[in-house]
Motif scaffolding. Structure first.
Motif: not given
Length: 127
Positions: A1-5, A114-118, A120-121
């Motif tokens: 799921m993408p982070v919205k901006f 959590l760093r990996t999430f950032l 690959t988000v």
């Protein structure tokens, strides 16, 4: 799921006459609280929702206590919490007292997942 901006204009505070530039701004898409986290955790393991909630509330209290003692709180894979300060610069070390402190914050350094999430988000622009 993408982070919205969204896109927001910002003026340069050092040159208010310069045209605004546009920047990406992350959009919060709802909220999650301790109750919801406790329920989700209880579904994923054998611990009851009430027990999960009690542990999360106790964790918060214990983090505060440890930070008050000046300790870095290491939560393994989750990351670390530490108090950070900003202060006025002084000519000598003796001049630096608690009165020179201008700001404080709780610094969180995320763990590896959590760093990996950032890294690959993905992102989605919304209006």
């Amino acid at each position: 799921m993408p982070v919205k901006f969204t896109v927001v204009p910002k003026k340069n505070p050092q040159d208010l006459l310069a045209p605004a530039k546009f920047y990406a701004n992350a959009v919060g898409d709802g909220e999650t609280d301790l109750d919801k986290l406790a329920k989700a955790i209880s579904i994923q393991c054998t611990v009851t929702e009430a027990d999960c909630y009690a542990v999360l509330v106790s964790l918060e209290s214990n983090i505060i206590t440890e930070l008050e003692e000046g300790r870095i709180v290491k939560l393994g894979r989750l990351g670390n919490f530490q108090v950070g300060l900003s202060s006025e610069g002084k000519a000598t070390a003796d001049e630096v007292t608690s009165n020179a402190i201008t700001n404080n914050r709780i610094r969180f350094r995320p763990g590896k997942r959590l760093r990996t999430f950032l890294k690959t988000v993905t992102y989605q622009k919304v209006s």
